[in-house]
Design a protein around this motif. Sequence first.
Motif, short mmCIF file in Angstrom:
data_model
loop_
_atom_site.label_atom_id
_atom_site.label_comp_id
_atom_site.label_asym_id
_atom_site.label_seq_id
_atom_site.Cartn_x
_atom_site.Cartn_y
_atom_site.Cartn_z
N ASP A 88 0.82 -1.22 0.00
CA ASP A 88 0.00 0.00 0.00
C ASP A 88 0.85 1.27 0.00
O ASP A 88 0.52 2.23 -0.68
CB ASP A 88 -0.92 0.00 1.22
N ARG B 281 2.26 1.84 -3.52
CA ARG B 281 1.25 2.36 -4.45
C ARG B 281 0.94 3.82 -4.18
O ARG B 281 0.78 4.61 -5.10
CB ARG B 281 -0.02 1.52 -4.36
N LEU C 199 -1.29 -0.16 -14.62
CA LEU C 199 -2.24 -0.67 -13.63
C LEU C 199 -3.12 -1.76 -14.21
O LEU C 199 -3.43 -2.76 -13.55
CB LEU C 199 -3.09 0.46 -13.07
#
Length: 71
Positions: free
Chosen positions: A2, A5, A59
Amino acid sequence: MDKVRRTLAMIGVIVIVICAILTLIFALLTNFGVGDFSNAWKASAWCMVVIPAFIYAMLLIYRILNGRGTK
């Protein structure tokens, strides 16, 4: 994952904002006759289109390879 990202998303936003500011500056300088920045203006405008498309494609490929988004 996380944190990675979020960091990459923040870097992407910063790069797009910088491209937008540079596009505005180069366009204004070219219009006011300060110099010939027509190629720089075109390059920064091109980056404003290509960078988000490239991020979206990365992505999308990531989701497909990891099997996310399938039912």
